[in-house]
Design an enzyme around this catalytic site. Structure first.
Site, PDB file in Angstrom:
ATOM      1  N   ASP A  23       0.864  -1.180   0.000  1.00 48.36           N
ATOM      2  CA  ASP A  23       0.000   0.000   0.000  1.00 48.36           C
ATOM      3  C   ASP A  23       0.902   1.231   0.000  1.00 48.36           C
ATOM      4  O   ASP A  23       2.125   1.110   0.135  1.00 48.36           O
ATOM      5  CB  ASP A  23      -0.932  -0.007   1.228  1.00 48.36           C
ATOM      6  CG  ASP A  23      -2.200   0.794   0.988  1.00 48.36           C
ATOM      7  OD1 ASP A  23      -3.277   0.188   0.828  1.00 48.36           O
ATOM      8  OD2 ASP A  23      -2.122   2.042   0.931  1.00 48.36           O
ATOM      9  N   HIS A  48     -11.934 -11.248 -10.283  1.00 45.50           N
ATOM     10  CA  HIS A  48     -12.901 -10.510  -9.469  1.00 45.50           C
ATOM     11  C   HIS A  48     -13.397 -11.366  -8.311  1.00 45.50           C
ATOM     12  O   HIS A  48     -14.070 -12.368  -8.511  1.00 45.50           O
ATOM     13  CB  HIS A  48     -14.062 -10.052 -10.366  1.00 45.50           C
ATOM     14  CG  HIS A  48     -15.037  -9.173  -9.677  1.00 45.50           C
ATOM     15  ND1 HIS A  48     -16.347  -9.066 -10.041  1.00 45.50           N
ATOM     16  CD2 HIS A  48     -14.891  -8.340  -8.619  1.00 45.50           C
ATOM     17  CE1 HIS A  48     -16.965  -8.219  -9.241  1.00 45.50           C
ATOM     18  NE2 HIS A  48     -16.106  -7.769  -8.373  1.00 45.50           N
ATOM     19  N   GLU A  55     -14.664 -14.483 -10.573  1.00 46.40           N
ATOM     20  CA  GLU A  55     -14.869 -14.236 -12.003  1.00 46.40           C
ATOM     21  C   GLU A  55     -13.489 -14.043 -12.623  1.00 46.40           C
ATOM     22  O   GLU A  55     -12.693 -13.251 -12.113  1.00 46.40           O
ATOM     23  CB  GLU A  55     -15.703 -12.963 -12.226  1.00 46.40           C
ATOM     24  CG  GLU A  55     -17.182 -13.131 -11.957  1.00 46.40           C
ATOM     25  CD  GLU A  55     -17.986 -11.860 -12.226  1.00 46.40           C
ATOM     26  OE1 GLU A  55     -19.203 -11.965 -12.424  1.00 46.40           O
ATOM     27  OE2 GLU A  55     -17.416 -10.753 -12.211  1.00 46.40           O
ATOM     28  N   LYS A  68      -5.430   2.885 -11.660  1.00 46.47           N
ATOM     29  CA  LYS A  68      -5.087   1.494 -11.985  1.00 46.47           C
ATOM     30  C   LYS A  68      -4.000   1.470 -13.066  1.00 46.47           C
ATOM     31  O   LYS A  68      -3.029   0.705 -12.970  1.00 46.47           O
ATOM     32  CB  LYS A  68      -6.335   0.726 -12.415  1.00 46.47           C
ATOM     33  CG  LYS A  68      -7.298   0.519 -11.233  1.00 46.47           C
ATOM     34  CD  LYS A  68      -8.544  -0.222 -11.624  1.00 46.47           C
ATOM     35  CE  LYS A  68      -9.617  -0.208 -10.553  1.00 46.47           C
ATOM     36  NZ  LYS A  68      -9.437  -1.122  -9.437  1.00 46.47           N
ATOM     37  N   ASN A 128     -22.100  -8.578 -10.998  1.00 48.48           N
ATOM     38  CA  ASN A 128     -22.541  -7.205 -10.710  1.00 48.48           C
ATOM     39  C   ASN A 128     -23.568  -6.729 -11.724  1.00 48.48           C
ATOM     40  O   ASN A 128     -24.465  -5.954 -11.403  1.00 48.48           O
ATOM     41  CB  ASN A 128     -21.350  -6.247 -10.685  1.00 48.48           C
ATOM     42  CG  ASN A 128     -20.638  -6.276  -9.339  1.00 48.48           C
ATOM     43  OD1 ASN A 128     -21.186  -6.741  -8.353  1.00 48.48           O
ATOM     44  ND2 ASN A 128     -19.411  -5.793  -9.318  1.00 48.48           N
ATOM     45  N   VAL A 161      -7.209  -1.600  -5.759  1.00 46.66           N
ATOM     46  CA  VAL A 161      -7.228  -0.195  -5.321  1.00 46.66           C
ATOM     47  C   VAL A 161      -8.575   0.413  -5.732  1.00 46.66           C
ATOM     48  O   VAL A 161      -9.351  -0.233  -6.447  1.00 46.66           O
ATOM     49  CB  VAL A 161      -6.034   0.599  -5.935  1.00 46.66           C
ATOM     50  CG1 VAL A 161      -4.704  -0.021  -5.530  1.00 46.66           C
ATOM     51  CG2 VAL A 161      -6.135   0.712  -7.450  1.00 46.66           C
ATOM     52  N   ASN A 179     -17.506 -10.209  -2.062  1.00 50.45           N
ATOM     53  CA  ASN A 179     -17.472  -9.721  -0.710  1.00 50.45           C
ATOM     54  C   ASN A 179     -18.381 -10.540   0.211  1.00 50.45           C
ATOM     55  O   ASN A 179     -19.535 -10.727  -0.153  1.00 50.45           O
ATOM     56  CB  ASN A 179     -17.987  -8.261  -0.784  1.00 50.45           C
ATOM     57  CG  ASN A 179     -17.526  -7.428   0.346  1.00 50.45           C
ATOM     58  OD1 ASN A 179     -17.532  -7.893   1.475  1.00 50.45           O
ATOM     59  ND2 ASN A 179     -17.160  -6.195   0.060  1.00 50.45           N
ATOM     60  N   GLU A 204     -11.742   2.272  -7.524  1.00 47.75           N
ATOM     61  CA  GLU A 204     -12.175   2.079  -8.922  1.00 47.75           C
ATOM     62  C   GLU A 204     -11.955   3.311  -9.792  1.00 47.75           C
ATOM     63  O   GLU A 204     -12.922   3.918 -10.265  1.00 47.75           O
ATOM     64  CB  GLU A 204     -13.657   1.680  -8.931  1.00 47.75           C
ATOM     65  CG  GLU A 204     -13.927   0.308  -8.357  1.00 47.75           C
ATOM     66  CD  GLU A 204     -13.514  -0.821  -9.283  1.00 47.75           C
ATOM     67  OE1 GLU A 204     -12.383  -0.807  -9.802  1.00 47.75           O
ATOM     68  OE2 GLU A 204     -14.328  -1.729  -9.475  1.00 47.75           O
ATOM     69  N   SER A 242     -14.474  -4.200 -10.141  1.00 47.26           N
ATOM     70  CA  SER A 242     -15.851  -4.722 -10.153  1.00 47.26           C
ATOM     71  C   SER A 242     -16.476  -4.558 -11.520  1.00 47.26           C
ATOM     72  O   SER A 242     -17.496  -5.165 -11.801  1.00 47.26           O
ATOM     73  CB  SER A 242     -16.751  -3.929  -9.201  1.00 47.26           C
ATOM     74  OG  SER A 242     -16.133  -3.645  -8.024  1.00 47.26           O
TER      75      SER A 242
HETATM   76  N1  3HC Z   1     -19.238  -7.858   6.453  1.00 49.28           N
HETATM   77  C1  3HC Z   1     -18.096  -8.573   6.377  1.00 49.28           C
HETATM   78  N2  3HC Z   1     -18.036  -9.887   6.684  1.00 49.28           N
HETATM   79  C2  3HC Z   1     -19.184 -10.495   7.049  1.00 49.28           C
HETATM   80  C3  3HC Z   1     -20.415  -9.811   7.132  1.00 49.28           C
HETATM   81  C4  3HC Z   1     -20.420  -8.437   6.823  1.00 49.28           C
HETATM   82  N3  3HC Z   1     -21.533  -7.715   6.883  1.00 49.28           N
HETATM   83  N4  3HC Z   1     -21.369 -10.683   7.532  1.00 49.28           N
HETATM   84  C5  3HC Z   1     -20.770 -11.864   7.708  1.00 49.28           C
HETATM   85  N5  3HC Z   1     -19.450 -11.752   7.413  1.00 49.28           N
HETATM   86  C6  3HC Z   1     -18.435 -12.789   7.518  1.00 49.28           C
HETATM   87  C7  3HC Z   1     -18.395 -13.274   8.956  1.00 49.28           C
HETATM   88  O1  3HC Z   1     -17.518 -12.470   9.718  1.00 49.28           O
HETATM   89  C8  3HC Z   1     -17.892 -14.695   8.817  1.00 49.28           C
HETATM   90  O2  3HC Z   1     -16.475 -14.685   8.692  1.00 49.28           O
HETATM   91  P1  3HC Z   1     -15.565 -15.792   9.453  1.00 49.28           P
HETATM   92  O3  3HC Z   1     -15.813 -17.067   8.696  1.00 49.28           O
HETATM   93  O4  3HC Z   1     -14.200 -15.247   9.304  1.00 49.28           O
HETATM   94  O5  3HC Z   1     -16.051 -15.843  10.864  1.00 49.28           O
HETATM   95  C9  3HC Z   1     -18.445 -15.130   7.471  1.00 49.28           C
HETATM   96  O6  3HC Z   1     -18.833 -13.923   6.766  1.00 49.28           O
HETATM   97  C10 3HC Z   1     -19.624 -16.023   7.591  1.00 49.28           C
HETATM   98  O7  3HC Z   1     -20.532 -15.328   8.390  1.00 49.28           O
HETATM   99  P2  3HC Z   1     -21.619 -16.078   9.249  1.00 49.28           P
HETATM  100  O8  3HC Z   1     -21.030 -17.282   9.874  1.00 49.28           O
HETATM  101  O9  3HC Z   1     -22.311 -15.074  10.122  1.00 49.28           O
HETATM  102  O10 3HC Z   1     -22.529 -16.654   8.090  1.00 49.28           O
HETATM  103  P3  3HC Z   1     -23.847 -16.169   7.481  1.00 49.28           P
HETATM  104  O11 3HC Z   1     -24.598 -17.432   7.308  1.00 49.28           O
HETATM  105  O12 3HC Z   1     -24.484 -15.040   8.191  1.00 49.28           O
HETATM  106  O13 3HC Z   1     -23.378 -15.661   6.028  1.00 49.28           O
HETATM  107  C11 3HC Z   1     -22.624 -14.221   4.310  1.00 49.28           C
HETATM  108  C12 3HC Z   1     -22.804 -14.394   5.821  1.00 49.28           C
HETATM  109  C13 3HC Z   1     -21.646 -15.252   3.800  1.00 49.28           C
HETATM  110  C14 3HC Z   1     -22.074 -12.815   4.077  1.00 49.28           C
HETATM  111  C15 3HC Z   1     -24.026 -14.455   3.616  1.00 49.28           C
HETATM  112  O14 3HC Z   1     -24.983 -13.628   4.206  1.00 49.28           O
HETATM  113  C16 3HC Z   1     -23.989 -14.193   2.131  1.00 49.28           C
HETATM  114  O15 3HC Z   1     -23.638 -15.038   1.347  1.00 49.28           O
HETATM  115  N6  3HC Z   1     -24.433 -12.976   1.733  1.00 49.28           N
HETATM  116  C17 3HC Z   1     -24.425 -12.557   0.321  1.00 49.28           C
HETATM  117  C18 3HC Z   1     -23.141 -11.850   0.021  1.00 49.28           C
HETATM  118  C19 3HC Z   1     -23.040 -11.438  -1.417  1.00 49.28           C
HETATM  119  O16 3HC Z   1     -23.998 -11.406  -2.175  1.00 49.28           O
HETATM  120  N7  3HC Z   1     -21.812 -11.092  -1.825  1.00 49.28           N
HETATM  121  C20 3HC Z   1     -21.528 -10.674  -3.183  1.00 49.28           C
HETATM  122  C21 3HC Z   1     -21.789  -9.225  -3.349  1.00 49.28           C
HETATM  123  S1  3HC Z   1     -21.312  -8.597  -4.928  1.00 49.28           S
HETATM  124  C22 3HC Z   1     -19.675  -8.255  -4.780  1.00 49.28           C
HETATM  125  O17 3HC Z   1     -19.042  -8.504  -3.801  1.00 49.28           O
HETATM  126  C23 3HC Z   1     -19.042  -7.679  -5.982  1.00 49.28           C
HETATM  127  C24 3HC Z   1     -18.358  -6.382  -5.689  1.00 49.28           C
HETATM  128  O18 3HC Z   1     -17.618  -6.062  -6.870  1.00 49.28           O
HETATM  129  C25 3HC Z   1     -19.306  -5.253  -5.375  1.00 49.28           C
END
Ligand code: 3HC
Length: 410
Positions: free
Chosen positions: A33, A140, A152, A97, A190, A90, A143, A92, A119
């Site tokens: 960083d 990719h 991806e 980049k 996305n 880093v 989260n 977007e 993304s």
């Molecule tokens: N922020 C960060 N980490 C989180 C979180 C949050 N809000 N919520 C849960 N987590 C982490 C927990 O800390 C845990 O980590 P660990 O294994 O180190 O302890 C892990 O996720 C699993 O959490 P839980 O045991 O509480 O499990 P859950 O059953 O509640 O599942 C989840 C949590 C995996 C985040 C689930 O709710 C899920 O799959 N959500 C959908 C997430 C999603 O759609 N992600 C993709 C988004 S698009 C993207 O990322 C693209 C980008 O370019 C924008």
């Protein structure tokens, strides 16, 4: 080419989580960083992830220290001179980049693969700005990166097949599920997710239902978290940026809901800021309600439009059909990506959007889209994909007839 050493540029949440994933697989990784405080925050995030594994009894404290020792934090580029792969994570901004890849070009051997965790931005454009477009690729992560299984893999126009193969093998060695996606704005997940999240936000600002009701309805439908909880986790600024970019590339069907802009202007950037659609800690969501009331009174935003899960889910399915129509990815890969990237399920079964359309009936989905398209509150956001219409005309109505996007026997 086997990857013996990797680098990650940017120690923000994503960069740190990617470095954690790489170190967890047993590979040395340099985390670079420009800011010492950022680097330290990133290392704390990594330690926290490992510590939770130790607390859950999934790893010993000694193993944690061994994995942490694989991470080399640095403010300089020197340690990257023997890296086989460097992933940029880093903010977007294309200019930023490109500058980073130019700096890397000067220190890394010509065999080093350059990857971007962008993304949405163009991999081909980044590649063209380097001396090695054949070695430039999108990787990719989703989260939270240490939890979500999908990666991806996005080749640019000049990316060599060898680079794609190397990165696919690398993803597998990290125990991720790689899905190769042709380059398009937003790539696959996305691009599908944004119309769904955007529609949730239209519902909220139009008073169709409140955030809790919408979130609850979608988790009952089969999403692991509701759209507003998800956007607060991703960051409203990130969603706003991706939304604006997709709007600039795809036009009216991706026109973003005005509430994004209001939240960003009020610094309600999600969980990380203590406030987004919801309030965290001492914050509440009352200011969001006030913003919505103001938008409805002074900005001419519609009120009392209808809410139902289909209003959010059908645009997601429709975008999946458009991606298939444009050959962005195969049918099975589109479904797999959404399951591994967002945890989509339906009736307790992991199910991607095209399989879901098959179960609901393609004729039902098409009729719903047409109804919303012609509604006063609807319009372009719901214009049905040509492929969906074609399938319905051909009688490929889904599971009930044995053939839709997928084929079914028995
Ligand atoms: N922020 C960060 N980490 C989180 C979180 C949050 N809000 N919520 C849960 N987590 C982490 C927990 O800390 C845990 O980590 P660990 O294994 O180190 O302890 C892990 O996720 C699993 O959490 P839980 O045991 O509480 O499990 P859950 O059953 O509640 O599942 C989840 C949590 C995996 C985040 C689930 O709710 C899920 O799959 N959500 C959908 C997430 C999603 O759609 N992600 C993709 C988004 S698009 C993207 O990322 C693209 C980008 O370019 C924008």
């Amino acid at each position: 080419m086997y990857i013996f050493k990797a680098g990650v540029i940017g120690a923000g949440t994503m960069g740190a989580e990617i470095a954690q994933v790489i170190s967890y697989s047993g590979l040395p990784v340099v985390l670079k960083d420009v800011d010492q405080a950022m680097l330290e925050r990133g290392l704390t995030r990594i330690r926290d992830i490992y510590q939770r594994r130790v607390d859950k009894g999934k790893m010993s404290a000694g193993e944690m220290e061994n994995r942490l020792a694989l991470i080399e934090p640095t403010l300089a580029y020197d340690s990257l001179s023997d890296a086989d792969l460097v992933i940029e994570a880093v903010p977007e901004r294309m200019d930023l980049k490109k500058r980073i890849f130019a700096e890397l070009d000067a220190v890394c051997p010509e065999t080093t693969i350059f990857a971007s965790n962008t993304s949405a931005l163009s991999i081909s454009e980044m590649g063209a700005a380097t001396k090695r477009p054949a070695k430039m690729i999108g990787m990719h992560f989703f989260n939270p990166a240490h939890v979500m299984k999908l990666m991806e893999v996005i080749p640019g126009l000049d990316t060599a097949q060898e680079t794609v193969d190397d990165v696919v093998s690398f993803a597998e060695s990290l125990r991720k599920i790689p899905v190769v996606v042709q380059e398009c704005p937003g790539f696959l997940v996305n691009r599908l997710l944004m119309p769904y999240l955007n529609e949730a936000t239209f519902c909220l600002q139009e008073g169709a239902a409140d955030a809790q009701t919408i979130d609850r309805a979608l988790t009952e439908f089969g999403m692991p978290m509701g759209p507003f909880t998800l956007m607060d986790m991703l960051g409203i600024d990130v969603c706003g940026d991706v939304g604006l970019y997709l709007y600039s590339e795809y036009g009216e069907r991706m026109a973003p809901a005005g509430l994004f802009h209001k939240l960003i202007a009020a610094n309600r950037l999600g969980e990380k800021a203590g406030a987004g659609f919801y309030g965290y800690g001492n914050e509440s969501d009352e200011p969001v309600k006030a913003m919505i009331a103001e938008m409805q009174h002074t900005n001419g935003v519609r009120t009392n439009t209808p809410f139902c899960v289909e209003r959010l889910v059908y645009p997601l399915i429709n975008e999946a059909a458009l991606c298939r129509q444009e050959r962005i990815a195969g049918i099975a890969d589109i479904d797999m990506a959404m399951v591994a990237g967002t945890g989509m399920t339906w009736h307790g079964e992991r199910m991607g959007p095209l399989a879901l359309a098959d179960h609901l009936g393609l004729d039902t989905v098409l009729a719903g889209l047409e109804e919303y398209q012609s509604a006063a509150w609807g319009g372009e956001r719901f214009r049905p994909a040509r492929l969906l219409k074609l399938k319905v005309r051909a009688g490929h109505l889904g599971r009930k007839v044995g053939k839709g996007f997928h084929e079914y026997t028995g």
